[in-house]
Design a protein around this motif. Structure first.
Motif, short mmCIF file in Angstrom:
data_model
loop_
_atom_site.label_atom_id
_atom_site.label_comp_id
_atom_site.label_asym_id
_atom_site.label_seq_id
_atom_site.Cartn_x
_atom_site.Cartn_y
_atom_site.Cartn_z
N THR A 84 -8.52 -7.90 6.00
CA THR A 84 -8.90 -7.77 4.59
C THR A 84 -8.27 -6.55 3.93
O THR A 84 -8.06 -6.54 2.71
CB THR A 84 -10.42 -7.71 4.45
OG1 THR A 84 -10.93 -6.60 5.20
CG2 THR A 84 -11.07 -8.99 4.96
N SER A 93 -5.89 -16.19 -0.27
CA SER A 93 -5.44 -14.92 0.29
C SER A 93 -5.50 -14.96 1.80
O SER A 93 -6.09 -15.86 2.40
CB SER A 93 -6.29 -13.76 -0.24
OG SER A 93 -7.55 -13.74 0.39
N LYS A 130 -4.66 -6.76 1.79
CA LYS A 130 -4.61 -7.20 0.40
C LYS A 130 -3.35 -8.00 0.08
O LYS A 130 -2.51 -7.61 -0.73
CB LYS A 130 -4.72 -5.98 -0.54
CG LYS A 130 -6.03 -5.22 -0.41
CD LYS A 130 -7.25 -6.09 -0.74
CE LYS A 130 -7.31 -6.46 -2.19
NZ LYS A 130 -8.50 -7.32 -2.49
N ALA A 143 -1.83 -8.69 -5.01
CA ALA A 143 -2.60 -7.73 -4.20
C ALA A 143 -3.98 -8.31 -3.94
O ALA A 143 -4.97 -7.94 -4.56
CB ALA A 143 -2.69 -6.40 -4.91
N GLY A 144 -4.02 -9.26 -3.03
CA GLY A 144 -5.25 -9.95 -2.72
C GLY A 144 -5.62 -10.95 -3.81
O GLY A 144 -4.99 -11.03 -4.87
N SER A 197 1.88 -4.31 -0.73
CA SER A 197 1.75 -4.85 0.64
C SER A 197 3.07 -5.31 1.24
O SER A 197 3.09 -6.29 2.00
CB SER A 197 0.75 -6.02 0.65
OG SER A 197 -0.45 -5.68 0.00
#
Length: 393
Positions: free
Chosen positions: A247, A239, A250, A103-104, A276
């Motif tokens: 952004t 990322s 994520k 997640a990012g 995501s």
């Protein structure tokens, strides 16, 4: 109704008590309250490529990723990440065992540090550092050992002797960020070679945060994992947010040998588990965009860097023109100022612009007391208006 209290012990555990609300939340709220131009938090004010947004939309509408995706990430994205590392850097990774989707980059950093550190381990991090580094090291119960990047010849430089001296028998890991947020420094091949030699000599693990890898304005990015002896000891993190201007999606990833990926995944599965889903399919497509996309993206940000840097210099700041990222660090001393935090809190009322005081990214507050960071990942007209307002200083 008040919360139940069983003792005088604070609710927040002592490892996190020192951190409080992030400076980004404070300054973004200040921007909203005053109607100021927000050059503080590093997010673009325009979306990335329409074709990638459409790919995400198609994924949602056709049921790709709407339920839990595989724990390591969807195969399409893991394959795309491996292809990206080969395409740009000649680094070969097995998408099945050496790539992990997160997640990012923020979760990747947290998972890596929680997985690889034991209480009491020392972690060397370059300061000024991204604020999540300090919090994640603290959550792991480890000890942060800063090595300070210092202003020199219009930029910031790493003292390799200071780095070497910081390593002790308790040092477990080097946490490296290049291109470096907030200073915009890009470590040279010679500096990276010295870091690699030190890591091999002292048998250290290395976690590298390379989220700005495609925002190097002169020259190109060189991953530390490509140096002799480094692939087997390096967790490389990147990322999609910074490279593709999405952004909020994520989508991040880790590339590392199977043993390190397995360790990081062991921690990651108890953080977000997965995230995501539909966006993973879209980012798989984004990573395959032609070279022209990456070149145009970099050229656009370089022009914006120069626009804001020239405007800041004209307003009276000392400007450290960045080699990478989308941040500019300035010194407020020429304006007769000495406290960056007070300066940034007053700036919206003075001229309707918000920036971030660098001192919050230092253990040694005095080293960054007069430094202020500005984000230039905004529309050109917004930057021009900000430059116009800053002339009031």
């Amino acid at each position: 109704m008040s919360a139940p209290v069983s003792s005088d012990r604070p609710f927040l555990n002592r490892r996190l008590a020192a951190f409080g609300t992030t400076i980004f939340a404070e300054m973004s709220a200040l921007a909203a309250r005053t109607g100021s131009i927000n050059l503080g938090q590093g997010f673009p004010d325009t979306d990335g490529p329409a074709e990638i947004a459409e790919a995400a939309s198609r994924a949602v509408l056709t049921g790709l990723g709407n339920q839990y995706p595989p724990g390591p990430g969807v195969p399409e994205l893991r394959t795309a990440v491996a292809a990206h590392q080969q395409r740009f850097y000649g680094l070969a990774y097995d998408p099945d065992t050496e790539v992990l989707v997160t997640a990012g980059a923020t979760e990747a950093i947290a998972a890596a540090l929680l997985a690889l550190l034991e209480p009491g381990d020392e972690v060397i991090a370059l300061e000024p550092y991204y604020d999540s580094y300090a919090a994640c090291i603290a959550m792991a119960g480890a000890v942060r050992v800063p090595v300070t990047l210092r202003p020199y010849a219009g930029g910031f430089t790493l003292d390799l002797d200071e780095l070497r001296a910081a390593v002790t028998p308790r040092t477990r890991l080097l946490l490296l960020n290049t291109p470096h947020n907030p200073t915009g420094t890009v470590l040279t091949r010679e500096e990276l070679s010295a870091v690699a030699a030190l890591a091999v000599e002292r048998d250290l693990l290395v976690v590298t945060d390379e989220v700005y890898e495609h925002l190097v304005f002169e020259g190109s990015h060189t991953p530390l994992a490509g140096f002799p002896g480094m692939r087997e000891r390096t967790v490389t993190i990147s990322s999609a947010g910074k490279t593709f201007s999405f952004t909020g999606w994520k989508v991040g990833w880790v590339t590392a040998p199977p043993e390190l990926v397995t360790a990081v995944r062991s921690a990651k599965q108890f953080l977000t588990y997965v995230s995501s889903g539909p966006f993973q399919y879209a980012i798989a497509q984004a990573l395959a965009l032609p070279d022209a996309y990456y070149e145009d993206f970099r050229a656009d940000l370089a022009a914006k860097r120069d626009l804001l840097a020239d405007g800041l210099a004209a307003a009276g700041f000392e400007v450290y023109r960045p080699q990478g990222t989308y941040f500019i660090t300035t010194d407020i001393t020429p304006l007769g100022e000495k406290d960056g935090l007070a300066f940034c809190r007053a700036l919206p009322e003075r001229c309707g612009v918000v920036a971030i005081p660098n001192q919050v990214f230092y253990d040694d507050k005095s080293a960054g007391a007069t430094q202020v960071r500005w984000a230039f990942c905004k529309r050109t007209d917004v930057l021009r208006e900000a430059v116009s307002r800053l002339r009031r200083l």
